[in-house]
Motif scaffolding. Structure first.
Motif, PDB file in Angstrom:
ATOM      1  N   VAL A  11      34.990  58.428  44.266  1.00 27.09           N
ATOM      2  CA  VAL A  11      34.740  57.195  45.017  1.00 27.09           C
ATOM      3  C   VAL A  11      34.286  56.056  44.108  1.00 27.09           C
ATOM      4  N   ALA A  12      34.345  56.265  42.796  1.00 24.89           N
ATOM      5  CA  ALA A  12      34.001  55.174  41.877  1.00 24.89           C
ATOM      6  C   ALA A  12      35.066  54.083  41.962  1.00 24.89           C
ATOM      7  N   PRO A  13      34.675  52.801  41.829  1.00 29.06           N
ATOM      8  CA  PRO A  13      35.669  51.721  41.874  1.00 29.06           C
ATOM      9  C   PRO A  13      36.674  51.854  40.741  1.00 29.06           C
ATOM     10  N   ASP A  14      37.942  51.705  41.059  1.00 31.70           N
ATOM     11  CA  ASP A  14      38.997  51.780  40.051  1.00 31.70           C
ATOM     12  C   ASP A  14      39.364  50.409  39.504  1.00 31.70           C
ATOM     13  N   TYR A  15      39.148  49.379  40.299  1.00 28.63           N
ATOM     14  CA  TYR A  15      39.437  48.030  39.834  1.00 28.63           C
ATOM     15  C   TYR A  15      38.705  47.041  40.724  1.00 28.63           C
ATOM     16  N   VAL A  16      38.602  45.822  40.234  1.00 30.20           N
ATOM     17  CA  VAL A  16      37.919  44.751  40.968  1.00 30.20           C
ATOM     18  C   VAL A  16      38.920  43.662  41.305  1.00 30.20           C
ATOM     19  N   LEU A  17      38.890  43.225  42.539  1.00 25.86           N
ATOM     20  CA  LEU A  17      39.611  42.033  42.970  1.00 25.86           C
ATOM     21  C   LEU A  17      38.558  40.982  43.282  1.00 25.86           C
ATOM     22  N   ILE A  18      38.561  39.884  42.519  1.00 26.75           N
ATOM     23  CA  ILE A  18      37.500  38.900  42.664  1.00 26.75           C
ATOM     24  C   ILE A  18      38.087  37.490  42.677  1.00 26.75           C
ATOM     25  N   HIS A  19      37.465  36.623  43.450  1.00 24.57           N
ATOM     26  CA  HIS A  19      37.931  35.241  43.474  1.00 24.57           C
ATOM     27  C   HIS A  19      37.784  34.638  42.090  1.00 24.57           C
ATOM     28  N   GLU A  20      38.760  33.860  41.668  1.00 21.38           N
ATOM     29  CA  GLU A  20      38.800  33.345  40.306  1.00 21.38           C
ATOM     30  C   GLU A  20      37.565  32.528  39.935  1.00 21.38           C
ATOM     31  N   SER A  21      36.932  31.923  40.922  1.00 21.37           N
ATOM     32  CA  SER A  21      35.741  31.113  40.635  1.00 21.37           C
ATOM     33  C   SER A  21      34.530  31.972  40.293  1.00 21.37           C
ATOM     34  N   LEU A  22      34.582  33.276  40.605  1.00 25.27           N
ATOM     35  CA  LEU A  22      33.441  34.157  40.379  1.00 25.27           C
ATOM     36  C   LEU A  22      33.609  35.043  39.148  1.00 25.27           C
ATOM     37  N   LEU A  23      34.713  34.899  38.439  1.00 22.84           N
ATOM     38  CA  LEU A  23      34.977  35.806  37.322  1.00 22.84           C
ATOM     39  C   LEU A  23      33.930  35.685  36.218  1.00 22.84           C
ATOM     40  N   GLN A  24      33.588  34.472  35.827  1.00 25.62           N
ATOM     41  CA  GLN A  24      32.640  34.296  34.730  1.00 25.62           C
ATOM     42  C   GLN A  24      31.241  34.825  35.082  1.00 25.62           C
TER      43      GLN A  24
ATOM     44  N   GLY B 176      37.143  57.073  34.629  1.00 25.96           N
ATOM     45  CA  GLY B 176      36.315  56.892  33.450  1.00 25.96           C
ATOM     46  C   GLY B 176      35.707  55.508  33.472  1.00 25.96           C
ATOM     47  N   PRO B 177      34.811  55.200  32.515  1.00 23.62           N
ATOM     48  CA  PRO B 177      34.040  53.949  32.554  1.00 23.62           C
ATOM     49  C   PRO B 177      34.814  52.726  32.082  1.00 23.62           C
ATOM     50  N   VAL B 178      36.001  52.533  32.581  1.00 21.30           N
ATOM     51  CA  VAL B 178      36.822  51.364  32.262  1.00 21.30           C
ATOM     52  C   VAL B 178      37.172  50.666  33.575  1.00 21.30           C
ATOM     53  N   LEU B 179      36.808  49.412  33.688  1.00 18.48           N
ATOM     54  CA  LEU B 179      36.979  48.684  34.945  1.00 18.48           C
ATOM     55  C   LEU B 179      37.876  47.462  34.761  1.00 18.48           C
ATOM     56  N   PRO B 180      39.113  47.498  35.261  1.00 21.70           N
ATOM     57  CA  PRO B 180      39.985  46.318  35.219  1.00 21.70           C
ATOM     58  C   PRO B 180      39.572  45.302  36.285  1.00 21.70           C
ATOM     59  N   VAL B 181      39.756  44.040  35.983  1.00 23.72           N
ATOM     60  CA  VAL B 181      39.408  42.969  36.919  1.00 23.72           C
ATOM     61  C   VAL B 181      40.629  42.081  37.142  1.00 23.72           C
ATOM     62  N   LEU B 182      41.007  41.913  38.406  1.00 25.92           N
ATOM     63  CA  LEU B 182      42.086  41.011  38.791  1.00 25.92           C
ATOM     64  C   LEU B 182      41.491  39.883  39.625  1.00 25.92           C
ATOM     65  N   THR B 183      42.002  38.686  39.457  1.00 29.48           N
ATOM     66  CA  THR B 183      41.504  37.549  40.235  1.00 29.48           C
ATOM     67  C   THR B 183      42.532  37.139  41.285  1.00 29.48           C
ATOM     68  N   TYR B 184      42.030  36.452  42.312  1.00 29.65           N
ATOM     69  CA  TYR B 184      42.905  35.925  43.350  1.00 29.65           C
ATOM     70  C   TYR B 184      42.396  34.549  43.778  1.00 29.65           C
ATOM     71  N   ARG B 185      43.277  33.794  44.394  1.00 30.10           N
ATOM     72  CA  ARG B 185      42.893  32.479  44.927  1.00 30.10           C
ATOM     73  C   ARG B 185      42.710  32.519  46.435  1.00 30.10           C
ATOM     74  N   LYS B 186      43.583  33.258  47.114  1.00 26.30           N
ATOM     75  CA  LYS B 186      43.500  33.381  48.568  1.00 26.30           C
ATOM     76  C   LYS B 186      43.249  34.828  48.940  1.00 26.30           C
ATOM     77  N   LEU B 187      42.405  35.042  49.938  1.00 23.84           N
ATOM     78  CA  LEU B 187      42.055  36.389  50.364  1.00 23.84           C
ATOM     79  C   LEU B 187      43.292  37.166  50.808  1.00 23.84           C
TER      80      LEU B 187
END
Length: 487
Positions: free
Chosen positions: A235-248, A331-342
């Motif tokens: 149940v560990a997160p495999d990837y993150v989908l985050i709004h582009e304004s919150l990436l930094q 494993g302890p590697v987390l990819p991050v993808l950004t989006y503009r619209k939900l």
């Protein structure tokens, strides 16, 4: 450490012997169920230090993570006071004079090797089954310890441990069981389903191959994103989908958390687990080093000799990325993808197989409702990760490629039982049955229709009972208002 494998002859003997014990009814006696569940509690409690040692040798699991992820869940699950009880049901058939009840009758992974082995067993024992348990061969220290302790604490005539690799598992699956419970990968789950189908055996599959997304539409974010158990949890997160304004700010928060928890050099921290084997290390390291896209902004360090991979954050990952995104990293590697619209983020999730867990981070109820109504997953946790699987009042399980069936708490008991319908007829009212017997007449049909069929007026009322009640109440208020006006 070498795993002490079980011989094929012992497997055949155990299966036939335990089936005989079940048929004889010994495992269904209430006193023995309670006693053996108590003995599991004693086995874990009295050997707690030995289990900590075994878990540390298998995967360098920190003591606190071993307690919260393995030891305590088993001890808490042993608090069972809900064994078989008949459940009365209301008969709908007018000729069902007597009683109608439903009885629940007995049926006959290495990352959390204690929890994932013993908690299903507790439910099987509570349901009155005999059971054969096969721990994962990938955690040999824990598997050997369980094999040593089982005959000391549990009734060897009803519950046994079988240890070994693929050949032992294959030999075990050749036998007929009443139910098979498996936690692991989707590929092995398919093999188990194929073997079970030959005997029409029901299965419960908790499958690790499920890409569990973490969606962030607004802060806060949890500190334990992927670090517990070195992220080797289904149940560990495999990837993150985050709004582009919150990436930094997300990247800075992740970096600060890793430093706060594990210092400037996480490899020297005693609080970070290692991967279970060289093979698993090579798998995760290959995915990280041969990715198609993305930039490592936190971590990235690896050491094969220690099976160590630092907590790693990979940003600017392309939606078309295949190496990191088409398989579970585990494993302890987390990819991050950004989006503009939900809507785009939801569409991306729905292109993939249904995950075992979906994590939503948002303070906006509308966004949460949109995600819940537009996606499918085994479970959902809002504003945290992994916590839901430790709440045993909730059923835990997957859907589609992430598994079938569920367990935890009462659900485990239900998994290892089936509903047996029981009707006891009152023979003193046998005279009523004459309407069911030949010769058939229109009068008998009229009586049967009256007794068995719902009258149209009743049917109409059930469909519209809310509206009828509201109208009746309004009518009452109108009459009351008119009477008050006349005074």
């Amino acid at each position: 450490m070498t795993l002490q494998a079980t011989s094929f002859e012992s497997i055949d003997d155990s299966v036939s012997f335990l089936r005989g014990q079940f048929i004889a009814g010994f495992s269904r006696e209430m006193c023995w169920r309670r006693l053996n569940i108590e003995r599991i509690h004693d086995m874990v409690k009295e050997n707690e230090e030995r289990f900590y040692e075994a878990l540390a040798k298998d995967m360098n699991k920190p003591r606190l993570e071993a307690f919260t992820g393995d030891i305590n869940p088993v001890l808490e699950e042993c608090n069972i006071d809900r064994l078989v009880k008949e459940r009365k049901v209301k008969a709908r058939n007018g000729f069902s004079s007597g009683t109608t009840t439903v009885r629940r009758e007995a049926l006959g992974a290495w990352n959390f090797p204690l929890q994932l082995t013993l908690i299903p067993l507790i439910g099987a024992i509570a349901a009155g089954n005999t059971a054969i348990v096969k721990p994962s061969e990938i955690a040999p220290h824990t598997a050997n310890l369980l094999a040593e302790l089982f005959p000391i604490y549990l009734d060897d005539a009803k519950y046994r441990v079988v240890n070994g690799g693929v050949d032992v598992a294959t030999a075990l699956l050749a036998h007929r069981f009443d139910h098979i419970f498996y936690t692991g990968s989707t590929n092995v789950g398919k093999i188990i389903m194929e073997a079970a189908a030959k005997h029409v055996t029901p299965v419960t599959l908790e499958l690790a191959l499920s890409l569990s997304p973490k969606m962030s539409t607004s802060p806060p974010w949890p500190n334990a994103l992927l670090l517990a158990n070195s992220s080797t949890a289904c149940v560990a997160p495999d990837y993150v989908l985050i709004h582009e304004s919150l990436l930094q700010p997300f990247t800075l928060a992740f970096q600060a958390t890793v430093k706060k928890w594990f210092g400037d050099n996480p490899k020297n921290s005693p609080h970070l687990a290692r991967l279970i084997s060289d093979r698993h290390f090579d798998h995760v390291a290959h995915m990280l080093n041969h990715r198609d896209s993305g930039d490592v902004v936190v971590g990235g360090d690896t050491d094969r000799a220690q099976r160590f991979i630092a907590p790693t954050l990979v940003v600017n990952v392309s939606p078309l990325e295949s190496t990191l995104m088409d398989d579970e990293i585990f494993g302890p590697v987390l990819p991050v993808l950004t989006y503009r619209k939900l809507e785009d983020a939801v569409a991306y999730i729905n292109k993939k197989t249904s995950p075992l867990a979906l994590y939503i981070f948002s303070n906006k109820k509308q966004d949460i409702d949109t995600i819940l109504s537009s996606t499918q997953s085994g479970g959902v946790l809002i504003n945290d990760t992994m916590l839901h699987q430790s709440e045993y009042a909730l059923p835990f399980g997957g859907v589609g490629h992430s598994g079938m069936g569920g367990y935890h708490g009462d659900k485990t008991f239900e998994t290892f039982t089936y509903e047996r319908a029981v009707m006891a007829k009152n023979l003193r009212l046998e005279a009523l049955n004459r309407f069911r017997y030949p010769p058939y007449t229109s009068g008998k049909q009229s009586v049967l229709r009256m007794v068995l069929s719902t009258h149209p007026i009743v049917y109409y009322y059930k469909l519209r009972r809310v509206g009828i009640k509201v109208n009746a109440f309004l009518l009452f208020l109108l009459i009351l208002f008119i009477r008050l006006r006349r005074r």
